[in-house]
Design a protein around this motif. Structure first.
Motif, short mmCIF file in Angstrom:
data_model
loop_
_atom_site.label_atom_id
_atom_site.label_comp_id
_atom_site.label_asym_id
_atom_site.label_seq_id
_atom_site.Cartn_x
_atom_site.Cartn_y
_atom_site.Cartn_z
N LYS A 632 0.76 -1.13 0.20
CA LYS A 632 0.02 0.00 0.02
C LYS A 632 0.73 1.22 0.16
CE LYS A 632 -3.68 0.11 2.84
NZ LYS A 632 -4.55 -0.35 3.81
N ILE A 633 1.87 1.42 0.87
CA ILE A 633 3.00 2.30 0.91
C ILE A 633 3.32 2.50 -0.50
CG2 ILE A 633 4.80 3.37 1.82
CD1 ILE A 633 4.15 1.56 4.30
N ALA A 634 3.88 1.52 -1.12
CA ALA A 634 4.70 1.53 -2.34
C ALA A 634 3.85 2.07 -3.45
CB ALA A 634 5.07 0.41 -3.05
N ALA A 635 2.38 1.59 -3.38
CA ALA A 635 1.50 2.26 -4.64
C ALA A 635 1.29 3.41 -4.35
CB ALA A 635 0.06 1.36 -4.27
N ALA A 636 1.01 3.94 -3.05
CA ALA A 636 0.79 5.35 -2.84
C ALA A 636 2.11 6.28 -3.30
CB ALA A 636 0.53 5.59 -1.34
N ASP A 637 3.35 5.44 -3.16
CA ASP A 637 4.48 6.20 -3.73
C ASP A 637 4.60 6.33 -5.10
OD1 ASP A 637 7.10 7.12 -3.99
OD2 ASP A 637 8.11 5.12 -3.00
N VAL A 638 4.17 5.07 -5.90
CA VAL A 638 4.57 5.38 -7.17
C VAL A 638 3.55 5.99 -7.97
CG1 VAL A 638 5.73 2.98 -7.34
CG2 VAL A 638 3.38 3.25 -7.61
N THR A 639 2.26 6.51 -7.29
CA THR A 639 1.11 7.06 -7.98
C THR A 639 1.30 8.57 -7.41
OG1 THR A 639 -0.39 6.37 -6.33
CG2 THR A 639 -0.17 5.05 -8.46
N GLY A 640 2.16 8.86 -6.71
CA GLY A 640 2.37 10.31 -6.20
C GLY A 640 1.67 10.87 -5.17
#
Length: 946
Positions: A632-640
């Motif tokens: 979830k953190i990575a998803a929020a990261d890559v989507t800005g």
């Protein structure tokens, strides 16, 4: 049930048990006449046979003394009488276990001989449990009151109230169920009339502990019930007992949705007037809203999603409780009406499912046909569940895979063979699931689009290259179409050579056109995304549940394509750990991160599903929690959605939540075995965890390990109290070893974290855990300069508050010592050069270790903190580099320009490092885009350290 009803293989089991009984009791002549009655039941239940072997008087009670009458005994009265002369705790434990075994055998006997309905059986098991809990609680209370006096408040004696949750609360208890309990009492105060005075809280904690031991402890006589206390406020980390005011504050201010659902079935086991009504008044407004609460539907839907995730996670098959159309879906249907309308309709506030179902039918909220069908199917499943557990007194809801188990089940359920039983079971589960989907489900059937139909040919038909490229020409130019077809045809060939099973291949054939369509929409490099997706599909192709998940949830497939397009690291993580696909079901949930201080609460809720005794399952669950939150953190990261600093914050707080849980789990396991260290009073542990490096600096990355140091403050030379005593300081060494085991053991989901303890005093040659005074002495007298540098990046992350305060004082004292600046500069410079010597020289700029990189900035900040903190104590407060640089500028140690240059370089390097990890690349830059920043860092290094 007669012998002629049973197969030779079943009768053989019964006769073996019977012969063993005769061998053990050759003098019991009365047994000879009992064979015809006993052997069929022995054939059906190893638990019944084993219990009679252990205590032959049970058989006399059942067959000669009228014990198998269907009329319910006065459980409470009989047990009260049995305990009336008991003064010894061990004897009390024996009485409870004898009583439970005798009456559970009686109930199983009645069920197998069709002597009572499933409704009566459920009520009797619940009434028996009620009596055992209530009488054991009363005995423990009285024994402690003789020593400490009666707990009082304003002249009124205070009782301990026991809340039974789940099926115990609804008086529908399983035959071999755990029992979920919550303890509370009315008012603060203290005991009166005893040899020693205690605060009420202390008194009731002692009662609760004794009650749990009386019920939960496994002795030579067995166990009464497995007791689960995790539903109490704050879960495992919360107090064992709470007074009403604290109870009310918790549920008004912090009560979670899942706790509200749990409280629907809460029932006071030992109601004491007027306190029971007061407690109900506290809980009622939390559980039942005064308005029509239709949000409950979506919340229950989410709970069902979590259960489906659990079924996939544990690869449960043939589970009549959690599977589609299972027992849990009936409970959800009834709970939906209770939560929506219960605030206005008091009749729906009953904890029992049958009572509420009748009320729904009477008020026409469910049609008579639907309500009766639901009740009939629920009874069928509960009867099957009851028999499954009666075979061997095991908590199971899984249909047997062995022939003996299947024979027992279809005979107990009244069917001629297992196929006929299974056909009836499927019919009942379809009835339940149909009603569940109508009320709560949200699946929608949609016709495939024209594009999907066209792409179906690309996957399903044996096309030539020319035909395939012609079909793809509608979507891609010639070059990209060739790349796409090359990737797809290679995967198709590989799948044709894989053994998958008919159902799996059918699901893959339905899914692939949707995958191809999703890849071809708005993707600049569809063949690259397709290749990453194939890595995931290869991992799950033999696990049909995951193919079905993507097939039935277009939103989940869209999220998978989006994330694989953004990051090969994410694609690789999902491929390695397919359970992460569950996180894609709800896009809003995927990008809605827990608050920084909410990770432990989320983890606690996640672990509620796992029995405390199942250590392997808890270890696996913690790893799955870490993986899902990290995704979830990575998803929020890559989507800005998240900036760099927030990414590290979330990864750091996630790690801290897991550290806390690991320590608490290890503590519980060690204290159960060895007892409490001498002088340590719960909830204190006398133990603390210090974080160094990236965790200490709140700068954790996706692949970071944890640099930890363990300390304790136990001064006692005495042994632990209880259990298997060992020297108290030795206890802490074993505790540290256990913590490392929980972190480092590889399960199906890998390690929890790689941990490094080399920064402890004396490094690898030192003890795994040291006394806080020894830590201080080492830091002040023996530590090297590089160890003081490391201390600048340290934080106390979990443990007792007194230990935390002591560590802060030590850290400040060590860092703020006056130092010889030229020598300090020389030490720092030599250490940095030594690090460089150990690095392999390669192409490009290594963001961390290269000249002018992250390590240079960290060494500079550490040098300034160590050299200037004796004049500016505030410099040692922060452990993260960005705030250290801000503090250095604020106190005039460095110029604003230097602070800005170093901060800009540091953040740029870290951001690029995150990107490289997500792109599956080493953190080495070959573009030269950091040359200017590197030069600034080098100049500052040269002017500071030479």
């Amino acid at each position: 049930m007669r012998m002629t009803d049973l197969s030779p293989s079943l009768l053989s089991i019964g006769h073996k048990h019977w012969q063993r009984l005769l061998e053990l009791h050759p003098q019991a002549e009365w047994l000879a006449a009992m064979e015809e009655c006993a052997v069929p039941v022995f054939s059906m239940s190893d638990f019944v046979a084993r219990s009679c072997l252990q205590d032959v008087e049970i058989l006399r009670y059942l067959l000669l003394d009228g014990g198998i009458s269907p009329q319910m005994p006065d459980y409470a009265g009989l047990l009260e009488e049995a305990l009336s002369t008991v003064t010894d705790e061990n004897q009390m434990h024996r009485v409870l276990r004898f009583f439970r075994r005798r009456h559970m055998v009686r109930l199983a006997w009645l069920d197998f001989t069709h002597g009572q309905s499933i409704d009566d059986s459920l009520v009797q098991v619940s009434k028996l449990a009620n009596a055992l809990i209530e009488q054991a609680c009363h005995w423990c209370y009285q024994q402690l009151a003789e020593r400490y006096g009666t707990p009082m408040s304003d002249g009124v004696a205070q009782p301990l109230l026991v809340l039974g949750m789940g099926k115990l609360g609804g008086e529908e208890l399983n035959f071999s169920s755990d029992i979920d309990l919550i303890f509370c009492y009315p008012e603060l105060g203290e005991t009166e009339g005893g040899r020693r005075t205690l605060e009420n809280q202390q008194f009731f904690v002692k009662v609760g502990q004794k009650l749990i031991t009386a019920l939960n402890q496994v002795t030579a006589d067995g166990q009464v019930f497995r007791v689960d206390m995790r539903l109490r406020p704050f879960g495992e980390s919360g107090p064992l007992v709470m007074h009403f005011s604290a109870f009310e504050d918790y549920y008004q201010e912090q009560g979670r949705e899942w706790e509200r659902y749990a409280m629907v079935k809460a029932r006071i086991i030992n109601p004491v007037a007027p306190f029971a009504d007061e407690l109900k008044g506290i809980l009622r407004p939390f559980v039942f809203r005064r308005y029509m609460d239709f949000s409950a539907i979506e919340a229950l839907r989410n709970m069902k999603r979590l259960i489906s995730q659990e079924v996939r996670r544990r690869q449960l098959t043939d589970n009549i409780k959690l599977g589609g159309g299972g027992i849990r879906e009936v409970e959800f249907i009834v709970q939906a009406f209770q939560l929506i309308r219960g605030g206005r309709e008091a009749a729906l506030q009953h904890p029992g499912l049958f009572a509420v179902l009748n009320e729904l039918k009477a008020r026409a909220w469910l049609s008579v046909e639907d309500a009766d069908a639901l009740g009939q199917s629920y009874r069928f499943l509960r009867k099957a569940e009851h028999h499954l557990q009666q075979f061997n007194d095991e908590q199971t809801q899984t249909l047997p895979a062995d022939d003996i188990g299947r024979q027992r089940l279809h005979i107990a359920m009244g069917y001629d063979d297992y196929a006929a039983f299974y056909q009836a079971l499927e019919m009942h589960m379809q009835t339940i699931h149909g009603q569940f989907m109508e009320l709560i489900g949200d699946e929608s059937e949609q016709e495939p689009s024209e594009e999907v139909n066209e792409l179906s040919d690309l996957w399903c038909l044996p096309l030539t290259d020319e035909e395939a490229l012609g079909l793809l020409a509608k979507f891609l130019d010639e070059q990209r179409a060739g790349e796409f077809w090359h990737t797809l045809s290679g995967f198709a060939q590989e799948m044709r050579n894989r053994a998958m099973g008919t159902r799996g291949r059918e699901s893959l054939d339905k899914l692939m056109p949707l995958v191809l369509c999703a890849c071809l929409k708005d993707n600049p490099s569809p063949s690259m995304v397709l290749a990453r997706l194939f890595g995931v599909l290869k991992a799950v192709c033999r696990r049909t549940a995951y193919l079905d998940l993507l097939l039935e949830n277009p939103g989940a497939l869209a999220q998978l394509v989006r994330l694989c397009s953004a990051s090969p690291w994410i694609a690789e993580q999902i491929g390695r750990f397919p359970i992460l696909l569950d996180e894609l079901l709800n896009p809003q949930h995927l990008y809605q991160l827990a608050p920084l201080d909410g990770y432990y609460s989320e983890l606690r809720q996640f672990l509620l599903r796992i029995p405390e005794q199942d250590l392997e399952a808890r270890m696996e669950a913690m790893r799955q929690f870490k993986l899902s939150q990290q995704l979830k953190i990575a998803a929020a990261d890559v989507t800005g959605v998240l900036p760099l600093m927030k990414v590290s914050d979330h990864l750091t707080f996630l790690a801290e939540a897991l550290i806390k849980q690991v320590v608490l789990d290890a503590w519980q396991q060690m204290t159960e075995r060895y007892g409490q260290p001498d002088g340590v009073v719960a909830p204190q542990l006398g133990f603390g965890v210090i974080a160094y490096g990236k965790l200490g600096g709140i700068e954790l990355g996706y692949g970071s390990d944890l640099d930890l140091v363990f300390v304790h403050d136990c001064d006692s030379q005495q042994d632990t109290v209880g259990g298997k005593p060992i020297e108290s300081r030795q206890f802490y060494i074993k505790l540290a070893q256990r913590i490392m085991h929980l972190f480092n053991t590889k399960t199906a989901s890998g390690q929890l974290y790689e941990t490094d303890l080399r920064l402890r005093p004396a490094g690898n040659s030192g003890l795994l855990v040291c006394h806080i005074n020894g830590f201080a002495e080492y830091q002040l007298q023996e530590a090297w300069t590089w160890e003081h540098q490391a201390l600048c990046r340290s934080r106390f992350v979990f443990g007792d508050e007194m230990l935390a305060a002591r560590f802060q004082r030590i850290r400040k004292q060590v860092i703020c010592q006056p130092r010889d600046k030229p020598k300090l500069a020389d030490d720092v410079r030599q250490m940095r050069e030594k690090m460089r010597e150990h690095l392999q020289a390669g192409q490009g700029f290594d963001l961390k270790q290269g000249s002018g990189g992250i390590a240079d900035i960290e060494f500079l900040t550490q040098y300034w903190v160590l050299s200037e903190s004796h004049q500016h104590n505030a410099l040692c407060f922060w452990s993260d580099n960005v705030r250290i640089l801000e503090s250095l500028q604020a106190h005039g140690v460095i110029s604003e320009q230097w602070a800005r240059s170093l901060t800009e370089a540091y953040l740029a390097y870290r951001d690029a490092g995150h990107r490289y990890v997500l792109d599956g690349q080493p953190a080495v830059d070959e573009s030269g885009r950091f040359d200017e920043l590197r030069e600034q860092v080098r100049l500052i290094w040269q002017q500071t350290l030479g």
